[in-house]
Each structure stands twice: as C-alpha cells, then as structure tokens.
Design a protein around this motif. Structure first.
Motif, PDB file in Angstrom:
ATOM      1  N   SER A 172      37.605   9.716  34.551  1.00 45.59           N
ATOM      2  CA  SER A 172      37.475   8.254  34.992  1.00 45.59           C
ATOM      3  C   SER A 172      38.389   7.456  34.172  1.00 45.59           C
ATOM      4  O   SER A 172      39.146   6.648  34.648  1.00 45.59           O
ATOM      5  CB  SER A 172      36.225   7.516  35.039  1.00 45.59           C
ATOM      6  N   ILE A 173      38.297   7.613  32.745  1.00 49.41           N
ATOM      7  CA  ILE A 173      39.098   7.083  31.905  1.00 49.41           C
ATOM      8  C   ILE A 173      40.748   7.274  32.155  1.00 49.41           C
ATOM      9  O   ILE A 173      41.494   6.516  32.194  1.00 49.41           O
ATOM     10  CB  ILE A 173      38.815   7.268  30.551  1.00 49.41           C
ATOM     11  N   PHE A 174      40.858   8.685  32.311  1.00 43.23           N
ATOM     12  CA  PHE A 174      42.179   9.133  32.441  1.00 43.23           C
ATOM     13  C   PHE A 174      42.643   8.490  33.665  1.00 43.23           C
ATOM     14  O   PHE A 174      43.977   7.817  33.715  1.00 43.23           O
ATOM     15  CB  PHE A 174      42.540  10.544  32.708  1.00 43.23           C
ATOM     16  N   GLY A 175      42.109   8.384  34.681  1.00 43.38           N
ATOM     17  CA  GLY A 175      42.596   7.727  36.103  1.00 43.38           C
ATOM     18  C   GLY A 175      43.107   6.215  35.839  1.00 43.38           C
ATOM     19  O   GLY A 175      43.950   5.804  36.412  1.00 43.38           O
ATOM     20  N   MET A 176      42.148   5.533  35.048  1.00 43.19           N
ATOM     21  CA  MET A 176      42.230   4.448  34.844  1.00 43.19           C
ATOM     22  C   MET A 176      43.375   3.997  33.733  1.00 43.19           C
ATOM     23  O   MET A 176      44.244   2.743  34.087  1.00 43.19           O
ATOM     24  CB  MET A 176      40.878   3.700  34.364  1.00 43.19           C
ATOM     25  N   GLU A 177      43.517   4.841  32.957  1.00 40.93           N
ATOM     26  CA  GLU A 177      44.495   4.530  31.689  1.00 40.93           C
ATOM     27  C   GLU A 177      45.761   4.833  32.701  1.00 40.93           C
ATOM     28  O   GLU A 177      47.077   4.089  32.409  1.00 40.93           O
ATOM     29  CB  GLU A 177      44.437   5.388  30.728  1.00 40.93           C
ATOM     30  N   ILE A 190      44.192  18.198  39.472  1.00 39.89           N
ATOM     31  CA  ILE A 190      44.962  17.607  40.189  1.00 39.89           C
ATOM     32  C   ILE A 190      45.559  16.552  39.193  1.00 39.89           C
ATOM     33  O   ILE A 190      46.913  16.383  39.384  1.00 39.89           O
ATOM     34  CB  ILE A 190      44.143  16.707  41.490  1.00 39.89           C
ATOM     35  N   ALA A 191      44.955  15.857  38.410  1.00 39.18           N
ATOM     36  CA  ALA A 191      45.522  14.624  37.787  1.00 39.18           C
ATOM     37  C   ALA A 191      46.085  14.998  36.421  1.00 39.18           C
ATOM     38  O   ALA A 191      47.254  14.520  36.192  1.00 39.18           O
ATOM     39  CB  ALA A 191      44.522  13.498  37.482  1.00 39.18           C
ATOM     40  N   LEU A 243      46.934  18.932  48.940  1.00 42.54           N
ATOM     41  CA  LEU A 243      46.612  17.906  48.461  1.00 42.54           C
ATOM     42  C   LEU A 243      47.094  16.829  49.349  1.00 42.54           C
ATOM     43  O   LEU A 243      48.584  16.636  49.577  1.00 42.54           O
ATOM     44  CB  LEU A 243      47.173  17.819  46.981  1.00 42.54           C
ATOM     45  N   SER A 244      46.158  15.696  49.620  1.00 43.08           N
ATOM     46  CA  SER A 244      46.651  14.597  50.101  1.00 43.08           C
ATOM     47  C   SER A 244      45.653  13.397  49.706  1.00 43.08           C
ATOM     48  O   SER A 244      44.575  13.750  49.150  1.00 43.08           O
ATOM     49  CB  SER A 244      46.714  14.781  51.711  1.00 43.08           C
ATOM     50  N   LEU A 249      49.337  14.878  39.365  1.00 42.60           N
ATOM     51  CA  LEU A 249      49.458  14.036  40.786  1.00 42.60           C
ATOM     52  C   LEU A 249      48.695  13.089  40.377  1.00 42.60           C
ATOM     53  O   LEU A 249      47.723  12.811  41.633  1.00 42.60           O
ATOM     54  CB  LEU A 249      49.088  15.123  41.689  1.00 42.60           C
ATOM     55  N   TYR A 250      48.497  12.263  39.371  1.00 42.63           N
ATOM     56  CA  TYR A 250      47.415  11.263  39.261  1.00 42.63           C
ATOM     57  C   TYR A 250      47.655  10.059  40.337  1.00 42.63           C
ATOM     58  O   TYR A 250      46.846   9.328  40.538  1.00 42.63           O
ATOM     59  CB  TYR A 250      47.404  10.733  37.881  1.00 42.63           C
ATOM     60  N   GLY A 251      48.780   9.974  40.807  1.00 41.13           N
ATOM     61  CA  GLY A 251      49.030   8.934  41.764  1.00 41.13           C
ATOM     62  C   GLY A 251      48.044   8.956  43.010  1.00 41.13           C
ATOM     63  O   GLY A 251      48.026   8.225  43.780  1.00 41.13           O
TER      64      GLY A 251
END
Length: 131
Positions: free
Chosen positions: A123-128, A58-59, A25-26, A64-66
């Motif tokens: 998308s919601i998870f990543g934005m939150e 991944i998230a 992962l990168s 690793l949501y960063g």
C-alpha cells in the motif's frame, strides 16, 4: 545432416517469464483481486498474503505499478494503511483477539501480523509511486 523436423526440435527460444506474465496482466485483473482484497479484514491470511505477493511482483518486480493507479485501489490501500497504523485500536485488538483464539497460538498471529505488514508495504509503495 538433420531433417527439417529435427532442426525445428533443436531450435532454442529465449523464454522470459516477465513477458509471459505481462500477457495476463490488465487493469481488469487488478480489479478482480481488489474485490477480494476489499475484505482483507475477514479474508484468511493465505488469501491476503497471496494477493500482497502478487501485487508486489506486479508493482516492484515487473515495474507495472501504473496498473494500480485507480481510485478503487487507492481506497483499499488507504483503508489498509489506516487499519495497520492504529497501534492501540482496531488492528491491535483484532490481532490480540486472534492470538487468544487461534488454534496454533502465537505462530498463527505472527503470520497474520506479517501478512498485514505485507499489505501495508505494498500500500505504501503504491501510494508513493503515485505521488
């Protein structure tokens, strides 16, 4: 008494799948998937579903949501949220058209709705997580 070779064969090693996945992962890998995801409206459902599941793994699973904290990723997430939150416009009409033209009938459109829901959720998870 075991020979040296037999001892090496009998040695156990703890194998952690997450550690193995982390090696691959990168941010570059995420970018490649985003190039494909940018065309989520025209991608087939299997492609979008696979990307959504991978991003979720991944998230959420690997935490690793960063890796998703990039402007290009947020633009795609924002577009997906805008597309899926318009109940009476583009998203619904695209899904309705697919229902009419899908050779598998309602079943195919239902899968498409589930895939869009998966994309919306990640998308919601990543934005939150960013905010």
């Amino acid at each position: 008494r075991f020979t040296e070779e037999e001892q090496r064969v009998q040695t156990e090693k703890l194998y952690v799948v997450e550690d193995y996945l982390n090696r691959f992962l990168s941010p570059t890998i995420i970018e490649y998937y985003c190039v494909v995801l940018r065309h989520y409206k025209t991608n087939n459902e299997q492609t979008n579903y696979a990307i959504a599941r991978l991003f979720s793994r991944i998230a959420v699973d690997l935490r690793l949501y960063g890796l998703f904290f990039h402007v290009s990723v947020f633009r795609i997430f924002n577009d997906i949220l805008a597309f899926t939150s318009k109940p009476s416009t583009t998203a619904t009409s695209a899904l309705a058209h697919e229902r009419e033209t899908d050779a598998e009938g309602e079943k195919g459109a239902g899968r498409r709705e589930c895939t869009m829901e998966e994309l919306r959720n990640i998308s919601i998870f990543g934005m939150e997580k960013f905010s």
